[in-house]
Design a protein around this motif. Structure first.
Motif, PDB file in Angstrom:
ATOM      1  N   THR A 203       0.826  -1.200   0.000  1.00  0.00           N
ATOM      2  CA  THR A 203       0.000   0.000   0.000  1.00  0.00           C
ATOM      3  C   THR A 203       0.864   1.256   0.000  1.00  0.00           C
ATOM      4  N   LYS A 204       2.031   1.172   0.611  1.00  0.00           N
ATOM      5  CA  LYS A 204       2.860   2.339   0.893  1.00  0.00           C
ATOM      6  C   LYS A 204       3.759   2.676  -0.299  1.00  0.00           C
ATOM      7  N   TYR A 205       5.067   2.601  -0.160  1.00  0.00           N
ATOM      8  CA  TYR A 205       5.976   3.064  -1.197  1.00  0.00           C
ATOM      9  C   TYR A 205       5.843   2.292  -2.508  1.00  0.00           C
ATOM     10  N   VAL A 206       5.602   0.987  -2.438  1.00  0.00           N
ATOM     11  CA  VAL A 206       5.522   0.196  -3.667  1.00  0.00           C
ATOM     12  C   VAL A 206       4.402   0.714  -4.556  1.00  0.00           C
ATOM     13  N   GLY A 207       3.196   0.838  -3.997  1.00  0.00           N
ATOM     14  CA  GLY A 207       2.098   1.424  -4.760  1.00  0.00           C
ATOM     15  C   GLY A 207       2.364   2.892  -5.032  1.00  0.00           C
ATOM     16  N   GLY A 208       2.678   3.628  -3.982  1.00  0.00           N
ATOM     17  CA  GLY A 208       3.187   4.974  -4.106  1.00  0.00           C
ATOM     18  C   GLY A 208       2.194   6.076  -4.396  1.00  0.00           C
ATOM     19  N   HIS A 209       0.924   5.749  -4.591  1.00  0.00           N
ATOM     20  CA  HIS A 209      -0.027   6.776  -4.992  1.00  0.00           C
ATOM     21  C   HIS A 209      -1.300   6.781  -4.143  1.00  0.00           C
ATOM     22  N   GLY A 210      -1.297   6.032  -3.050  1.00  0.00           N
ATOM     23  CA  GLY A 210      -2.417   6.088  -2.120  1.00  0.00           C
ATOM     24  C   GLY A 210      -3.742   5.641  -2.705  1.00  0.00           C
ATOM     25  N   ASN A 211      -3.708   4.689  -3.656  1.00  0.00           N
ATOM     26  CA  ASN A 211      -4.964   4.284  -4.289  1.00  0.00           C
ATOM     27  C   ASN A 211      -5.307   2.810  -4.141  1.00  0.00           C
ATOM     28  N   SER A 212      -4.420   2.016  -3.538  1.00  0.00           N
ATOM     29  CA  SER A 212      -4.659   0.574  -3.491  1.00  0.00           C
ATOM     30  C   SER A 212      -4.049  -0.049  -2.238  1.00  0.00           C
ATOM     31  N   LEU A 213      -4.849  -0.848  -1.539  1.00  0.00           N
ATOM     32  CA  LEU A 213      -4.338  -1.643  -0.428  1.00  0.00           C
ATOM     33  C   LEU A 213      -3.712  -2.923  -0.968  1.00  0.00           C
ATOM     34  N   GLY A 214      -2.688  -3.401  -0.269  1.00  0.00           N
ATOM     35  CA  GLY A 214      -2.092  -4.674  -0.635  1.00  0.00           C
ATOM     36  C   GLY A 214      -0.975  -5.058   0.304  1.00  0.00           C
ATOM     37  N   GLY A 215      -0.715  -6.341   0.407  1.00  0.00           N
ATOM     38  CA  GLY A 215       0.384  -6.857   1.218  1.00  0.00           C
ATOM     39  C   GLY A 215       1.093  -7.972   0.478  1.00  0.00           C
ATOM     40  N   VAL A 216       2.362  -8.176   0.781  1.00  0.00           N
ATOM     41  CA  VAL A 216       3.143  -9.245   0.151  1.00  0.00           C
ATOM     42  C   VAL A 216       4.010  -9.921   1.207  1.00  0.00           C
ATOM     43  N   ILE A 217       4.069 -11.254   1.146  1.00  0.00           N
ATOM     44  CA  ILE A 217       4.999 -12.055   1.941  1.00  0.00           C
ATOM     45  C   ILE A 217       6.042 -12.615   0.982  1.00  0.00           C
ATOM     46  N   VAL A 218       7.316 -12.518   1.339  1.00  0.00           N
ATOM     47  CA  VAL A 218       8.387 -13.113   0.542  1.00  0.00           C
ATOM     48  C   VAL A 218       9.114 -14.142   1.392  1.00  0.00           C
ATOM     49  N   ASP A 219       9.285 -15.328   0.840  1.00  0.00           N
ATOM     50  CA  ASP A 219       9.993 -16.427   1.511  1.00  0.00           C
ATOM     51  C   ASP A 219      11.407 -16.507   0.941  1.00  0.00           C
ATOM     52  N   SER A 220      12.402 -16.441   1.824  1.00  0.00           N
ATOM     53  CA  SER A 220      13.793 -16.512   1.361  1.00  0.00           C
ATOM     54  C   SER A 220      14.141 -17.878   0.798  1.00  0.00           C
ATOM     55  N   GLY A 221      13.473 -18.926   1.292  1.00  0.00           N
ATOM     56  CA  GLY A 221      13.812 -20.287   0.909  1.00  0.00           C
ATOM     57  C   GLY A 221      15.035 -20.827   1.628  1.00  0.00           C
ATOM     58  N   ASN A 222      15.522 -20.083   2.625  1.00  0.00           N
ATOM     59  CA  ASN A 222      16.786 -20.452   3.272  1.00  0.00           C
ATOM     60  C   ASN A 222      16.625 -21.182   4.605  1.00  0.00           C
ATOM     61  N   PHE A 223      15.486 -21.010   5.276  1.00  0.00           N
ATOM     62  CA  PHE A 223      15.400 -21.602   6.617  1.00  0.00           C
ATOM     63  C   PHE A 223      15.194 -23.119   6.505  1.00  0.00           C
ATOM     64  N   PRO A 224      15.935 -23.906   7.295  1.00  0.00           N
ATOM     65  CA  PRO A 224      15.871 -25.372   7.185  1.00  0.00           C
ATOM     66  C   PRO A 224      14.716 -25.972   7.991  1.00  0.00           C
ATOM     67  N   TRP A 225      13.495 -25.776   7.526  1.00  0.00           N
ATOM     68  CA  TRP A 225      12.314 -26.244   8.260  1.00  0.00           C
ATOM     69  C   TRP A 225      12.369 -27.752   8.525  1.00  0.00           C
ATOM     70  N   ALA A 226      12.823 -28.509   7.537  1.00  0.00           N
ATOM     71  CA  ALA A 226      12.820 -29.974   7.657  1.00  0.00           C
ATOM     72  C   ALA A 226      13.783 -30.480   8.728  1.00  0.00           C
ATOM     73  N   GLU A 227      14.763 -29.644   9.122  1.00  0.00           N
ATOM     74  CA  GLU A 227      15.703 -30.065  10.166  1.00  0.00           C
ATOM     75  C   GLU A 227      15.111 -29.945  11.565  1.00  0.00           C
ATOM     76  N   HIS A 228      13.930 -29.354  11.667  1.00  0.00           N
ATOM     77  CA  HIS A 228      13.290 -29.161  12.974  1.00  0.00           C
ATOM     78  C   HIS A 228      11.827 -29.627  12.893  1.00  0.00           C
TER      79      HIS A 228
END
Length: 423
Positions: A203-228
């Motif tokens: 919604t903020k800097y990425v959109g930049g024009h105050g006209n749209s709500l939105g959110g994004v999650i990014v997964d690094s792919g680095n955490f070793p979930w299977a080891e725990h």
């Protein structure tokens, strides 16, 4: 490709049917299956493709790919708002009886989620005494599922030691989740410094024009979930909410983002509208260019306020005397975005007079617009906190937060000067 090129081209070449070069708006709900087996394969996650816009959509997919590429992650997930991104990322890993550890300097909406809503679901949020790795480390235990911070605190303006927090979290086999909304991936890439999950209010800097709500999650792919397997059972055991899939077996490094899509998003439905995804993509195309102007204007405004006889204090890590100035150079190329705060010598009353006298700066609670914005956090974004909680979050009663836009700097300084004189 470099960031400015990724933001324009990654994830889409041209429409194969029409040859249109703008990303199409796929404003529809469901997508046709070739046959019964194709439908089954899609639902079993055996083949890529689209099923239903609540889970996936071709317009949203381009936004997800571009944000993941800019952050250096393995995959992204676009949702309806930044608050939904934070909630879903946490919900993907936690259940009743678990806890998360957070820095105290938070956006007001995030604080409300952490202090009130998550505990009602049985997830404890432990607020550290400050944002140091040592303060975080002392709160982690066997039930901790993640460490949370904002790369640049909103509105405190603090810069966290991402590398230090990542080391503290990883020493106890816990991932680090960073809200990178204020910095944007143009200025800071937390994954390069050890972060495992990055969230954005686009919604903020990425959109930049105050006209749209939105959110994004990014997964690094680095955490070793299977080891725990016991600690992160939701990723390592059959998922009852999705056909018994075991995410670490099915998706490997992308296990986290796959569960975020198919469990929290699919079942609670904070889907990003394709039209909003299209508008956010338009903003993303000029993000690198706008951040140059934002940061150039911000340092000029900070210096002007610092030298003004009516201003008591200024907090902006771009200034050499700010305690986080060195961290700003380490993590943000010395350009800690364009959010700054200050207080007037006349205190709260003078701050109100200043706020009411602004003409170009818009009085509202958003940040990151191309337009310059102003906010009084104690009475708006952090109003739900008591004075002690506000102080811990870095909010003072007299604080004015500015989100410096891309207007001509001469006009911004003139507006601030006339408002200060009226204060």
């Amino acid at each position: 490709m470099k960031d400015a090129t990724i933001a324009l081209h990654h994830g889409f070449k041209s429409d194969p049917t029409t040859k249109a070069v703008a990303v199409p708006i796929y404003q529809n709900v469901a997508f046709e299956f070739d046959n019964a087996q194709h439908g089954a394969d899609l639902f079993n996650l055996d083949v890529p493709g689209n099923i239903y816009t609540r889970i996936m959509n071709p317009t949203n997919d381009v936004l997800e790919q571009r944000m993941a590429a800019l952050e250096g992650g393995i995959a992204g997930l676009a949702v309806a708002a930044g608050s939904a991104a934070i909630h879903y990322a946490i919900q993907t890993l936690t259940q009743a009886g678990d806890n998360i550890v957070s820095t105290p300097q938070l956006y007001g909406g995030t604080y409300t989620l952490f202090a009130h809503l998550l505990p009602s679901f049985g997830v404890e949020v432990r607020f550290a005494r400050d944002d140091s790795p040592e303060a975080i480390a002392e709160l982690i235990d066997d039930k901790t599922k993640l460490v949370y911070c904002e790369s640049i605190g909103n509105p405190a303006g603090n810069i966290v030691d991402i590398e230090g927090l990542a080391q503290a979290a990883h020493a106890r086999n816990v991932p680090l989740m960073v809200d990178n909304t204020v910095a944007t991936p143009i200025l800071c890439k937390p994954i390069q410094f050890g972060a495992d999950i990055v969230v954005h209010s686009v919604t903020k800097y990425v959109g930049g024009h105050g006209n749209s709500l939105g959110g994004v999650i990014v997964d690094s792919g680095n955490f070793p979930w299977a080891e725990h397997p016991q600690k992160f059972a939701s990723l390592n055991t059959p998922e009852p909410a999705y056909h018994g899939v075991v995410y670490t077996e099915k998706f490997g490094p992308a296990a986290f983002i796959a569960r975020a899509r198919t469990v929290p998003l699919r079942n609670t439905g904070a889907a990003l509208a394709p039209m909003n995804a299209f508008l956010l993509l338009q903003g993303l195309e000029t993000l690198a260019l706008r951040m140059e102007r934002h940061t150039d204007n911000a340092i000029r405004v900070a210096q002007f306020l610092k030298d003004h006889p009516l201003v008591a204090w200024v907090s902006y890590a771009g200034l050499a005397d700010h305690p986080h100035h060195e961290l700003a150079h380490k993590y943000m190329q010395g350009k800690p975005s364009a959010i700054l705060s200050f207080g007037l010598k006349g205190g709260y009353a003078a701050g109100v007079r200043f706020y009411d006298a602004l003409q170009i700066f818009k009085r509202l609670v958003n940040i990151g617009d191309a337009k310059s914005l102003a906010c009084h956090p104690a009475s708006t974004t952090h109003r739900q906190m008591n004075e002690q909680e506000q102080a811990k979050a870095g909010v003072k009663p007299e604080m004015i937060r500015l989100s410096v836009g891309i207007e001509a700097i001469e006009d911004l300084l003139e507006d601030l000067d006339q408002a200060l004189k009226q204060a």
